[in-house]
Scaffold this motif. Structure first.
Motif, PDB file in Angstrom:
ATOM      1  N   ALA A  36       0.830  -1.206   0.000  1.00  0.00           N
ATOM      2  CA  ALA A  36       0.000   0.000   0.000  1.00  0.00           C
ATOM      3  C   ALA A  36       0.865   1.257   0.000  1.00  0.00           C
ATOM      4  N   THR A  37       1.948   1.236   0.771  1.00  0.00           N
ATOM      5  CA  THR A  37       2.841   2.397   0.836  1.00  0.00           C
ATOM      6  C   THR A  37       3.428   2.714  -0.526  1.00  0.00           C
ATOM      7  N   PHE A  38       3.928   1.696  -1.206  1.00  0.00           N
ATOM      8  CA  PHE A  38       4.540   1.917  -2.516  1.00  0.00           C
ATOM      9  C   PHE A  38       3.539   2.496  -3.507  1.00  0.00           C
ATOM     10  N   ILE A  89      14.848   5.928  -2.340  1.00  0.00           N
ATOM     11  CA  ILE A  89      14.442   6.637  -1.124  1.00  0.00           C
ATOM     12  C   ILE A  89      13.177   6.017  -0.530  1.00  0.00           C
ATOM     13  N   VAL A  90      12.246   5.625  -1.374  1.00  0.00           N
ATOM     14  CA  VAL A  90      11.048   4.948  -0.867  1.00  0.00           C
ATOM     15  C   VAL A  90      11.440   3.639  -0.185  1.00  0.00           C
ATOM     16  N   ALA A  91      12.356   2.889  -0.813  1.00  0.00           N
ATOM     17  CA  ALA A  91      12.819   1.627  -0.230  1.00  0.00           C
ATOM     18  C   ALA A  91      13.492   1.845   1.114  1.00  0.00           C
ATOM     19  N   LEU A  92      14.360   2.852   1.196  1.00  0.00           N
ATOM     20  CA  LEU A  92      15.040   3.142   2.456  1.00  0.00           C
ATOM     21  C   LEU A  92      14.070   3.593   3.538  1.00  0.00           C
ATOM     22  N   SER A  93      13.093   4.405   3.149  1.00  0.00           N
ATOM     23  CA  SER A  93      12.205   5.033   4.132  1.00  0.00           C
ATOM     24  C   SER A  93      11.269   4.045   4.806  1.00  0.00           C
ATOM     25  N   ALA A 108       7.153  -9.955  -2.964  1.00  0.00           N
ATOM     26  CA  ALA A 108       6.348  -9.471  -4.083  1.00  0.00           C
ATOM     27  C   ALA A 108       6.380  -7.954  -4.202  1.00  0.00           C
ATOM     28  N   SER A 109       6.396  -7.261  -3.054  1.00  0.00           N
ATOM     29  CA  SER A 109       6.313  -5.806  -3.101  1.00  0.00           C
ATOM     30  C   SER A 109       7.543  -5.171  -3.751  1.00  0.00           C
ATOM     31  N   THR A 110       8.678  -5.883  -3.740  1.00  0.00           N
ATOM     32  CA  THR A 110       9.864  -5.368  -4.430  1.00  0.00           C
ATOM     33  C   THR A 110       9.578  -5.165  -5.908  1.00  0.00           C
ATOM     34  N   PHE A 111       8.900  -6.127  -6.498  1.00  0.00           N
ATOM     35  CA  PHE A 111       8.595  -6.050  -7.925  1.00  0.00           C
ATOM     36  C   PHE A 111       7.561  -4.965  -8.205  1.00  0.00           C
ATOM     37  N   LEU A 112       6.686  -4.744  -7.239  1.00  0.00           N
ATOM     38  CA  LEU A 112       5.739  -3.637  -7.378  1.00  0.00           C
ATOM     39  C   LEU A 112       6.488  -2.306  -7.354  1.00  0.00           C
ATOM     40  N   LEU A 113       7.450  -2.180  -6.444  1.00  0.00           N
ATOM     41  CA  LEU A 113       8.234  -0.948  -6.331  1.00  0.00           C
ATOM     42  C   LEU A 113       8.976  -0.633  -7.625  1.00  0.00           C
ATOM     43  N   GLU A 143       9.366   2.132 -12.719  1.00  0.00           N
ATOM     44  CA  GLU A 143       9.898   1.851 -14.065  1.00  0.00           C
ATOM     45  C   GLU A 143      11.421   1.785 -14.070  1.00  0.00           C
ATOM     46  N   VAL A 144      11.977   1.084 -13.067  1.00  0.00           N
ATOM     47  CA  VAL A 144      13.414   0.868 -13.019  1.00  0.00           C
ATOM     48  C   VAL A 144      13.703  -0.624 -13.022  1.00  0.00           C
ATOM     49  N   ASP A 145      14.931  -0.982 -13.350  1.00  0.00           N
ATOM     50  CA  ASP A 145      15.348  -2.375 -13.389  1.00  0.00           C
ATOM     51  C   ASP A 145      15.718  -2.847 -11.983  1.00  0.00           C
ATOM     52  N   LEU A 146      15.343  -4.074 -11.640  1.00  0.00           N
ATOM     53  CA  LEU A 146      15.620  -4.589 -10.299  1.00  0.00           C
ATOM     54  C   LEU A 146      17.115  -4.598 -10.007  1.00  0.00           C
TER      55      LEU A 146
END
Length: 431
Positions: A117-119, A143-147, A388-393, A398-401
């Motif tokens: 939901a956050t992402f 930054i979203v990942a870190l936060s 799963a949420s990593t792939f959503l992020l 629109e960046v490569d994992l």
């Protein structure tokens, strides 16, 4: 032997996606399958493992399909335009303020402990800004990942719930001692956001402009806007988030119903609905297909007992004379361990073994739980190919994992390192 093959599977997978020799989807399937065959399992046995893994991720896959559809519709109809305009009025084209705002909003939204939901909420609000100012989407994803990392230690997150359940404890004994470490982690993230923001400001400068969302829309996008329905869309979105947080309706069912309602009300004509589905079909397929491919990956590693073997081998590596360092070692390896273990495998497989070892050496077993939470599937989950949420992020930004992992891994490990130091200084864990 299984432990060696398990570690080799992870290493080869990460190398292939980071060097871009294989796409994430193909690597998630091909690599574990190849190592599973090498381990001596038959195709039939591997097929059963794969099916089990797919069944486990199916609810999440369905959730993300319809969640991406829902928030894509909300973006198309202009629900977030007022919020974006308000933010733009404050930041006035300053990349530093935008990156800092990204971090702060992410932390506030993630108080519910729900990464998915956050992402969706934060990226939906900020992605247009980053595109408008030509800011790096790697910075947005990073930054979203870190936060979300330090905030994911809240006792109601799925990760903390696993740790509490495994150790038969409660939030008072697991969460409360880590509060100083969490605050330190928040401070570190804000520092990194400031650092990234300064670099983006230096690269782009402050771009003074009058923000007019309608002016940047194509004719097709303008036709999809539904300003007269903004209050309805806001109402169902707020209702959706409340219901999601309360857990009144299973999340996959909730998003199926919400996305269907959003399509029917905003685009009552079947032809318009088809256009919306076609417009977002590629992104929806990319996210959902990676989820089911991840099910193949985790299914084989779990079903083959590679994960269990890896856990046992990690414990066996700790010399008796250094047993007192077990909590600190757990903390320092916790974030990288997110790349190796699913939260269930780690908290229900690795943590019990580590906690028993700690008790054997006269240490408080709860220290292992606190130490594990300083990184494993908290700070580490937005980078892990096992969530799963990593792939959503990465899909939404629109960046490569692989690019995302290379960009933000050291900063995420920095969060764990800072929190570990503070946890030791405040007695949450000892050495």
């Amino acid at each position: 032997m299984l432990a060696i093959l398990g570690f080799a599977t992870i290493v080869v997978f990460l190398l292939l996606i980071i060097t871009k020799r294989l796409s994430v989807i193909t690597a998630l399937v091909v690599v574990p399958l190849a190592f599973g065959l090498f381990a001596g399992f038959t195709i039939q046995e591997l097929a059963e493992m794969i099916l089990t893994g797919i069944k486990q991720v199916a609810p999440t896959g369905i959730l993300l399909i319809f969640a991406v559809l829902y928030f894509s519709v909300m973006l198309d109809v202009g629900l977030f335009n007022p919020l974006v305009s308000l933010i733009m009025k404050y930041v006035k084209g300053d990349p530093l303020k935008i990156v800092m705002g990204t971090a702060i909003l992410t932390m506030i939204v993630h108080l519910d402990g729900d990464g998915t939901a956050t992402f969706m909420i934060v990226i939906s609000a900020f992605l247009p800004l980053y595109k408008q100012l030509n800011m790096s989407r790697l910075v947005l994803a990073g930054i979203v990942a870190l936060s979300v990392g330090p905030m994911h230690l809240v006792p109601w997150s799925g990760t903390s719930a696993r740790a509490i359940a495994t150790l038969n404890s409660d939030a008072i004994h697991i969460f409360n001692p880590n509060i100083p470490a969490i605050l330190a982690g928040i401070g570190w993230v804000l520092f990194v956001a400031y650092w990234f923001g300064k670099k983006e400001r230096k690269r782009l400068g402050i771009i003074p402009f009058t923000y007019d969302h309608q002016a940047i829309l194509t004719p097709e996008q303008a036709a999809q806007q539904r300003p007269k329905l903004i209050w309805f869309n806001a109402l169902i979105t707020v209702s959706l988030i409340i219901i999601l947080m309360k857990g009144w309706v299973p999340a996959p069912v909730l998003f199926i119903l919400a996305s269907t309602l959003a399509l029917l009300v905003n685009y009552p004509k079947p032809k318009d609905q088809q256009q919306v589905l076609k417009a977002h079909g590629a992104n929806i397929f990319l996210v959902s297909s990676m989820i089911f491919a991840a099910g193949v990956f985790s299914g084989i590693l779990t079903g083959s007992q590679m994960i269990t073997a890896m856990a046992n081998s990690l414990v066996a590596l700790i010399p008796v004379e250094h047993a007192s360092l077990l909590p600190v070692l757990t903390a320092l390896t916790s974030m990288p361990a997110s790349m190796l273990f699913t939260p269930d495998a780690y908290y229900f497989g690795v943590v019990p073994i580590l906690s028993k070892a700690a008790q054997h050496y006269g240490l408080d077993a709860l220290q292992i739980g606190r130490a594990a939470l300083l990184g494993q599937m908290t700070v580490g989950f937005p980078l892990s190919p096992l969530t799963a949420s990593t792939f959503l992020l990465v899909g939404l930004t629109e960046v490569d994992l692989g690019d995302h992992q290379k960009f933000i891994f050291k900063w995420a490990f920095g969060t764990t390192l800072v929190m570990t130091i503070v946890a030791v200084l405040t007695g949450s864990i000892t050495m």
